[in-house]
Enzyme design. Sequence first.
Site, PDB file in Angstrom:
ATOM      1  N   GLY A  31       0.832  -1.207   0.000  1.00  0.00           N
ATOM      2  CA  GLY A  31       0.000   0.000   0.000  1.00  0.00           C
ATOM      3  C   GLY A  31       0.861   1.249   0.000  1.00  0.00           C
ATOM      4  CB  SER A  32      -0.042   4.790  -0.466  1.00  0.00           C
ATOM      5  OG  SER A  32      -1.042   4.848   0.532  1.00  0.00           O
ATOM      6  CB  THR A  33       1.187   3.737   4.734  1.00  0.00           C
ATOM      7  OG1 THR A  33      -0.074   4.334   4.425  1.00  0.00           O
ATOM      8  CG2 THR A  33       1.798   4.435   5.921  1.00  0.00           C
ATOM      9  N   GLY A  43       0.499  -1.159   6.434  1.00  0.00           N
ATOM     10  CA  GLY A  43      -0.558  -0.160   6.577  1.00  0.00           C
ATOM     11  C   GLY A  43      -1.871  -0.828   6.950  1.00  0.00           C
ATOM     12  CE  LYS A  79      -2.783  -5.305   6.326  1.00  0.00           C
ATOM     13  NZ  LYS A  79      -2.403  -4.114   5.532  1.00  0.00           N
ATOM     14  N   GLY A 112      -7.603  -2.923   1.132  1.00  0.00           N
ATOM     15  CA  GLY A 112      -7.988  -1.889   0.175  1.00  0.00           C
ATOM     16  C   GLY A 112      -7.164  -1.964  -1.102  1.00  0.00           C
ATOM     17  N   GLY A 113      -5.946  -2.443  -0.970  1.00  0.00           N
ATOM     18  CA  GLY A 113      -5.085  -2.605  -2.145  1.00  0.00           C
ATOM     19  C   GLY A 113      -5.102  -4.028  -2.688  1.00  0.00           C
ATOM     20  CD  GLU A 126      -1.760  -6.260   3.052  1.00  0.00           C
ATOM     21  OE1 GLU A 126      -1.244  -5.227   2.592  1.00  0.00           O
ATOM     22  OE2 GLU A 126      -2.953  -6.336   3.395  1.00  0.00           O
ATOM     23  CE  LYS A 186      -5.792   4.924   5.612  1.00  0.00           C
ATOM     24  NZ  LYS A 186      -4.694   4.097   5.238  1.00  0.00           N
TER      25      LYS A 186
HETATM   26  O1  LIG Z   1      -4.217  -4.484   0.415  1.00  0.00           O
HETATM   27  C1  LIG Z   1      -3.728  -3.468   0.874  1.00  0.00           C
HETATM   28  C2  LIG Z   1      -3.332  -3.265   2.250  1.00  0.00           C
HETATM   29  O2  LIG Z   1      -4.132  -3.907   3.187  1.00  0.00           O
HETATM   30  C3  LIG Z   1      -2.978  -1.859   2.673  1.00  0.00           C
HETATM   31  O3  LIG Z   1      -2.140  -1.984   3.762  1.00  0.00           O
HETATM   32  C4  LIG Z   1      -4.132  -0.998   3.067  1.00  0.00           C
HETATM   33  O4  LIG Z   1      -5.079  -0.976   2.036  1.00  0.00           O
HETATM   34  C5  LIG Z   1      -3.688   0.426   3.414  1.00  0.00           C
HETATM   35  O5  LIG Z   1      -3.144   1.019   2.297  1.00  0.00           O
HETATM   36  P1  LIG Z   1      -2.671   2.519   2.280  1.00  0.00           P
HETATM   37  O6  LIG Z   1      -1.460   2.627   3.107  1.00  0.00           O
HETATM   38  O7  LIG Z   1      -2.399   2.797   0.820  1.00  0.00           O
HETATM   39  O8  LIG Z   1      -3.815   3.359   2.781  1.00  0.00           O
END
Ligand SMILES: O=C[C@H](O)[C@H](O)[C@H](O)COP(=O)(O)O
Length: 241
Positions: free
Chosen positions: A29-31, A84, A96, A98-99, A105, A123
């Site tokens: 994810g982005s974080t 993230g 979790k 979203g990606g 994970e 969050k």
């Molecule tokens: O499948 C994606 C993961 O669970 C990410 O850790 C989660 O969606 C958070 O992503 P982000 O840091 O982009 O908000």
Amino acid sequence: MNMDQLKRQAAARALEEVRDGMQLGLGTGSTAKHFVELLGERVRAGLNVIGVPTSEATRLDAERCGVPLTTLDEIDHLDMTVDGADEIDPEFNLIKGGGGALLREKIVAAASDRMIVIADDSKWVPMLGRFPLPIEVIPFGLGATRRAIEKAFAACSVSGQMAVRKAKGDDKDGHVFVTDGGHWIVDAQLEKIADPPHLATALSAIPGVVEHGLFIGLASSAVLAGGEGIRVIERRKPKGD
Ligand SMILES: O=C[C@H](O)[C@H](O)[C@H](O)COP(=O)(O)O
């Protein structure tokens, strides 16, 4: 400070927990991407660690940043995973996925002594559910699986629309999103999940459900970056309880 800067701050704080010789789970994810980039800088400066990526995207990022990689077949445990989350509640239950990386994970988090969640502080929520709950499913028999999921929702006193996730991107719009494991994702807009452990157990019992985005008892601490600074919150109960 914008959201991306907050995410990087949270990642930088988690990096302070990394010690030489550690075996690390690398989130998606982005974080988590910020964490991988910052870890790469430390590796290039001489830090000795090895990582297990939780997605093909993270594998590519880690390779680009020079972080040495291994698999859970080659090592028997991970010291720490940094990842993230889409939502975190005060009991350290997470949403979790979203990606789309929830399956790997969860496997990686479960194999880790500690899981540090890094996020901007939006969050951190009093109750999970505003973020649509990702449920990874086998395409075969999806109608039956959806009906079973609806029954599980009813048994757990939740309800909401479900939608098969679509891929995003110029050439992908309209196509179904396919996970790294070759499965599909159903996103469920539940708004409020009063009892996440109960729902997690009910969803896990459905044959067509490969995994779901409720992470129960896996996160050990959260690093939350916000306008007021960084908060590090430790879960009181030991991992697995
Ligand atoms: O499948 C994606 C993961 O669970 C990410 O850790 C989660 O969606 C958070 O992503 P982000 O840091 O982009 O908000």
